[in-house]
Design an enzyme around this catalytic site. Structure first.
Site, PDB file in Angstrom:
ATOM      1  N   ASP A 306      15.999 -35.488  21.047  1.00 41.99           N
ATOM      2  CA  ASP A 306      16.567 -34.763  22.378  1.00 41.99           C
ATOM      3  C   ASP A 306      15.593 -35.070  23.497  1.00 41.99           C
ATOM      4  O   ASP A 306      15.015 -34.108  24.094  1.00 41.99           O
ATOM      5  CB  ASP A 306      16.630 -33.464  21.963  1.00 41.99           C
ATOM      6  CG  ASP A 306      17.563 -32.522  22.860  1.00 41.99           C
ATOM      7  OD1 ASP A 306      18.235 -33.134  23.646  1.00 41.99           O
ATOM      8  OD2 ASP A 306      17.584 -31.249  22.978  1.00 41.99           O
ATOM      9  N   GLY A 325      13.089 -28.302  28.303  1.00 48.66           N
ATOM     10  CA  GLY A 325      13.172 -29.986  27.821  1.00 48.66           C
ATOM     11  C   GLY A 325      11.793 -30.334  27.245  1.00 48.66           C
ATOM     12  O   GLY A 325      10.782 -29.954  28.094  1.00 48.66           O
TER      13      GLY A 325
END
Length: 417
Positions: A306, A325
Site C-alpha cells: 500500500d 499514508g
C-alpha cells in the site's frame, strides 16, 4: 540479455526445482537451462549474491505514485525503479493522480510512461469519474486500454446502488471491482483507531465498525449481483471473519492486507508521529494477530505494501491535519519476514497475479525470466539510506527487519539494489 545466476535457491511451490539450489541460464528473456554448476563457455554475465534465493516475480496490488499531477511526491520512472530494487516485477497503479485515471487516455498515458521499465505497470482505473462517487467512469474503454481493475483509492462507495450497477456491468467483460471498506459517516472526523490508545492521546477514533459495516453491505451486494469483488487493505478481526464466511458461501470475493497492518499496531502512536497515520488506521494487537491468522489460513489472498508517498509539507504537521499514508515498497519483504514464514511471504506477494489476471511464470526451463532475487536471512535496521522513493514517509524507519530484496530480472533487464 545473457546471464547465469549462480547457486540460487528456488522458492516456487509450482516449480519442479522448488527448494533446490541451482544455477539458472537466462538468454533473450527466457530461462534456457536450470542445473548444477552450469558451464559458461560463451562468457555470459554471472550473478552471485550471499544466500541468494529467487522466486517468481512479486506483484504489488496497491501502489500510489504521483504522476501526473503530484510529481513532487513521486514520478512513474522513479517509482518503478523503487519497485524493482525492492523486488517487485509488477505493480498495480492506483488512480489517485491529478487528473484521476478515469478514462482511456489516462490509462494509456501511465502505461506509455512505463514502457522501458523492468517493473511492469498495471493501471487500476477509477470506478467513478474523478473518484467522486457520483457517475460511473468509462470502465469498458479503460479495460480495453489496459486497466486491470476498477476502484476509487481509499474512497468508499456511499451509493450502494452505484456499486450494485458496477458489479453487474463489469460481468460483461469479466472485470474486477475494488471496494474500499469504510463507512464515512461512522468514521466521522476520526484519525486513528478507536480504543484505549486514542482515548489516552485525546485523538478522535475510527471504530472497527466503520470497516466491518461497509464490508457486510458490500458482501450482501455481491451475493445479489454476482461478479467479482476485491476488498483492499482490511484491518480488523471481524473483517477477516466476514470475508471467510462469504468465501464459504462461494462468493467471488478476494481481499488484501497491508504490510504495516501485519507488523505494527496503534501503540506506535504514542509520540504523535504522523508516519503512523494511515488509512485504515493501525489497529490493536488482537486485530493484528487475526490478520496474520487470515493470511496463514488463506482467507486473506494477498499482501500489499500500500505504498503511498506523501510530501513532507503534507506529512510533517499536526496529527489531525496530516495526510494518511506510508511508503512501503522498500521495506515490504524484510518487514514481512519478521512475522511470517518465507513460503507464505512469497505466496502472498505473488498471488495477486491470478486475481488481477496477470501472467504468472513458473520457474522452469522455457519460462519467461520474471524473477525476484532476495536473501531471507540477516537483520538490518531500516534507515533513510534504505529509501529510494522521493518521499520519506516510512512507518518502518528505525525498525529492525529481517532479510533483503536484491532486485529483479524482468523485461530482459537486471535491476539490483
Amino acid at each position: 540479455m545473457k546471464l547465469i545466476i549462480r547457486e540460487a535457491k528456488i522458492i516456487d511451490t509450482k516449480s519442479p526445482f522448488h527448494n533446490q539450489t541451482v544455477d539458472i541460464l537466462i538468454a533473450d528473456g527466457f530461462i534456457k537451462k536450470i542445473g548444477s554448476k552450469l558451464a559458461n563457455p560463451d562468457g555470459f554475465e554471472e550473478i552471485t549474491q550471499d544466500n541468494l534465493h529467487i522466486s517468481q516475480g512479486w506483484f504489488d496490488s496497491s501502489v500510489s505514485l504521483g504522476e501526473p499531477g503530484f510529481e513532487d511526491r513521486e514520478t512513474i520512472a522513479n517509482g518503478l525503479k523503487v519497485a524493482a530494487k525492492s523486488g517487485f516485477t509488477g505493480i498495480a497503479l492506483q488512480p489517485n493522480s491529478f487528473p484521476v485515471i478515469d478514462n482511456q487516455s489516462q490509462v494509456l498515458f501511465v502505461k506509455n510512461k512505463a514502457l522501458q521499465s523492468a517493473t511492469e505497470l498495471f493501471p487500476i482505473g477509477a470506478l467513478t469519474k474523478g473518484s467522486e462517487g457520483k457517475d460511473m467512469a468509462e470502465l469498458f474503454d479503460m479495460k480495453n486500454a489496459g486497466a486491470v481493475a476498477f476502484g476509487d483509492y481509499n474512497k468508499s462507495q456511499a451509493n450502494a446502488n452505484m456499486l450494485k450497477i458496477a458489479l453487474q456491468y463489469v460481468q460483461d467483460f469479466d472485470g474486477l471491482v475494488i471496494a474500499y471498506p469504510q463507512d464515512e459517516m461512522i468514521k466521522g472526523h476520526g484519525v486513528v483507531n478507536e480504543g484505549i490508545v486514542s482515548t489516552r492521546l485525546g485523538l478522535k477514533g475510527i471504530p472497527n465498525l466503520a470497516e466491518e459495516l461497509q464490508i457486510a453491505r458490500n458482501l450482501f451486494l455481491l451475493e445479489y449481483t454476482g461478479g467479482k469483488l476485491h476488498i483492499p487493505t482490511i484491518s480488523t478481526a471481524k473483517s477477516v471473519a466476514l470475508i471467510s464466511e462469504a468465501k464459504a458461501k462461494g462468493l467471488a470475493v478476494t481481499c488484501s492486507v497491508s504490510v504495516h497492518h501485519l507488523v505494527l499496531t496503534d501503540q506506535k502512536l504514542e509520540q504523535f508521529d504522523t508516519r503512523y497515520k494511515v488509512t485504515p488506521p493501525l489497529r490493536t494487537e488482537t486485530d493484528r494477530k487475526a490478520l496474520l491468522e487470515g493470511v496463514n489460513n488463506g482467507t486473506i489472498d494477498m499482501i500489499t505494501s500500500d505504498h503511498n508517498p506523501i510530501d513532507i509539507e503534507h506529512k510533517k504537521m499536526e496529527f489531525d491535519a496530516a495526510k494518511d499514508g506510508t511508503i512501503g515498497l522498500e521495506s515490504a519483504f524484510a518487514a514481512l519476514m519478521t512475522v511470517l514464514p518465507l513460503e507464505t511471504v512469497i505466496n502472498k506477494l505473488t498471488a495477486g497475479k491470478n486475481i488481477f489476471k496477470i501472467e504468472s511464470n513458473t520457474i522452469q526451463e522455457g519460462s519467461k525470466a520474471n524473477l525476484s532475487l532476495f536473501n531471507p536471512e540477516g537483520e538490518v535496521v531500516f534507515t533513510k539510506k534504505s529509501i529510494v522513493s522521493k518521499s520519506l514517509n516510512s512507518a518502518f524507519l528505525g525498525l529492525t527487519l529481517k532479510g533483503k530484496a536484491y532486485g529483479i530480472i524482468n523485461q530482459e533487464q537486471i535491476i539490483l539494489a
